[in-house]
Scaffold this motif. Sequence first.
Motif, PDB file in Angstrom:
ATOM      1  N   HIS A 209       0.829  -1.209   0.000  1.00  0.00           N
ATOM      2  CA  HIS A 209       0.000   0.000   0.000  1.00  0.00           C
ATOM      3  C   HIS A 209       0.863   1.259   0.000  1.00  0.00           C
ATOM      4  O   HIS A 209       0.542   2.241  -0.687  1.00  0.00           O
ATOM      5  CB  HIS A 209      -0.914   0.013   1.223  1.00  0.00           C
ATOM      6  N   LEU A 210       1.946   1.244   0.772  1.00  0.00           N
ATOM      7  CA  LEU A 210       2.819   2.422   0.829  1.00  0.00           C
ATOM      8  C   LEU A 210       3.514   2.650  -0.507  1.00  0.00           C
ATOM      9  O   LEU A 210       3.559   3.789  -1.008  1.00  0.00           O
ATOM     10  CB  LEU A 210       3.857   2.249   1.932  1.00  0.00           C
ATOM     11  N   GLU A 211       4.043   1.597  -1.103  1.00  0.00           N
ATOM     12  CA  GLU A 211       4.760   1.762  -2.365  1.00  0.00           C
ATOM     13  C   GLU A 211       3.824   2.143  -3.510  1.00  0.00           C
ATOM     14  O   GLU A 211       4.254   2.753  -4.489  1.00  0.00           O
ATOM     15  CB  GLU A 211       5.540   0.486  -2.685  1.00  0.00           C
ATOM     16  N   ALA A 212       2.538   1.829  -3.353  1.00  0.00           N
ATOM     17  CA  ALA A 212       1.564   2.224  -4.372  1.00  0.00           C
ATOM     18  C   ALA A 212       1.262   3.719  -4.323  1.00  0.00           C
ATOM     19  O   ALA A 212       0.659   4.260  -5.259  1.00  0.00           O
ATOM     20  CB  ALA A 212       0.270   1.430  -4.191  1.00  0.00           C
ATOM     21  N   LEU A 213       1.696   4.387  -3.258  1.00  0.00           N
ATOM     22  CA  LEU A 213       1.411   5.815  -3.124  1.00  0.00           C
ATOM     23  C   LEU A 213       2.237   6.667  -4.081  1.00  0.00           C
ATOM     24  O   LEU A 213       1.871   7.797  -4.382  1.00  0.00           O
ATOM     25  CB  LEU A 213       1.669   6.277  -1.680  1.00  0.00           C
ATOM     26  N   GLY A 214       3.390   6.165  -4.524  1.00  0.00           N
ATOM     27  CA  GLY A 214       4.213   6.964  -5.422  1.00  0.00           C
ATOM     28  C   GLY A 214       5.478   6.241  -5.824  1.00  0.00           C
ATOM     29  O   GLY A 214       5.965   5.358  -5.108  1.00  0.00           O
ATOM     30  N   ALA A 215       6.040   6.632  -6.953  1.00  0.00           N
ATOM     31  CA  ALA A 215       7.227   5.967  -7.485  1.00  0.00           C
ATOM     32  C   ALA A 215       8.460   6.212  -6.624  1.00  0.00           C
ATOM     33  O   ALA A 215       9.430   5.444  -6.699  1.00  0.00           O
ATOM     34  CB  ALA A 215       7.488   6.445  -8.912  1.00  0.00           C
ATOM     35  N   ASP A 216       8.466   7.252  -5.794  1.00  0.00           N
ATOM     36  CA  ASP A 216       9.633   7.586  -4.980  1.00  0.00           C
ATOM     37  C   ASP A 216       9.640   6.887  -3.627  1.00  0.00           C
ATOM     38  O   ASP A 216      10.605   7.015  -2.867  1.00  0.00           O
ATOM     39  CB  ASP A 216       9.707   9.099  -4.752  1.00  0.00           C
ATOM     40  N   VAL A 217       8.579   6.157  -3.297  1.00  0.00           N
ATOM     41  CA  VAL A 217       8.508   5.500  -1.991  1.00  0.00           C
ATOM     42  C   VAL A 217       9.488   4.338  -1.944  1.00  0.00           C
ATOM     43  O   VAL A 217       9.517   3.481  -2.849  1.00  0.00           O
ATOM     44  CB  VAL A 217       7.083   5.009  -1.708  1.00  0.00           C
TER      45      VAL A 217
END
Length: 223
Positions: A209-217
Motif C-alpha cells: 500500500h505504501l509503495e503504491a502511493l508513489g514511485a519515490d517511496v
Amino acid sequence: MENKNVCELDEVLTGARIEPEVCLLRPDFAVLLMVASGLPGGPSDDASDALLAAAEEQVTPDHPHEQAWADAYRAFGAKPNRTRPSVTALRRRPGLPRINKLVDVYNAVSVRHALPVGGEDLDAYRGAPRLFRARGDEEFETSAGVEHPEPGEVVWGDDAGVTCRRWNWRQCARTQITERTGRALFMLERLEPMTLTALLAAGEELRGHLEALGADVRTRLMR
C-alpha cells in the motif's frame, strides 16, 4: 542524499531493541519494523477511504488477537476496558476515523489483520526505537503538555522520551504522522495466536500500500 537517507533508515532498524523485561512479560511478543522514505503525505483521499471502508466490512467481534492484547495489558497493570489496546479501540469504533493518507493506510492494515500497527514521523524521531518497562520519570509529550508513564508500564521510546504509552495505546504528539510526513517508521506488533507468517503477510500488505502511493517511496523491513 539518497545514500545518506538509506544509511539513516538502516540505523533506525539495526539500533532497535526490545528489553529483556518485556520478553519475560510476554515471550510470544514479536514486532516487524518497517521504515519508509519518499512518502507523499497529504490528507485522506479516495484511495485511503476505500482501504478503510473495505477494512470496516471485515471486522468481526471478539477476535482472539484482541483478547491476547487485553491479557498483555493486565500483565503490566493496565486496565484494557479503560485504556484499550489500539487494535481494539479501532475495531470497536462504529466507523473508522479518516485522519490523513498515511495513518489511514496503516489503520486499515491494523483492522484487517487484527494487530496493533503504529506509525512515527522519522524526522521528529531521535535515535532508534526501544520497547521497555518505564521507571515512571520518563517524559511523554501530549498536545496538552507533558505526562509520565506509570512505573512498570510497557512503553516505546526514543532518545528524547516515550513515544507510545501502554505498549500501543496512545502516541506522543511529537512524533505523530501528519499530512507533511515524508519519512516514517511503522511497528506491527504480534502476540499469539497470531503466527509469524501472518505477521509477515500483514507487513507485506502495508509495504504494498505504501509503495503504491508513489514511485519515490522506498521501504525497508527488519523482522
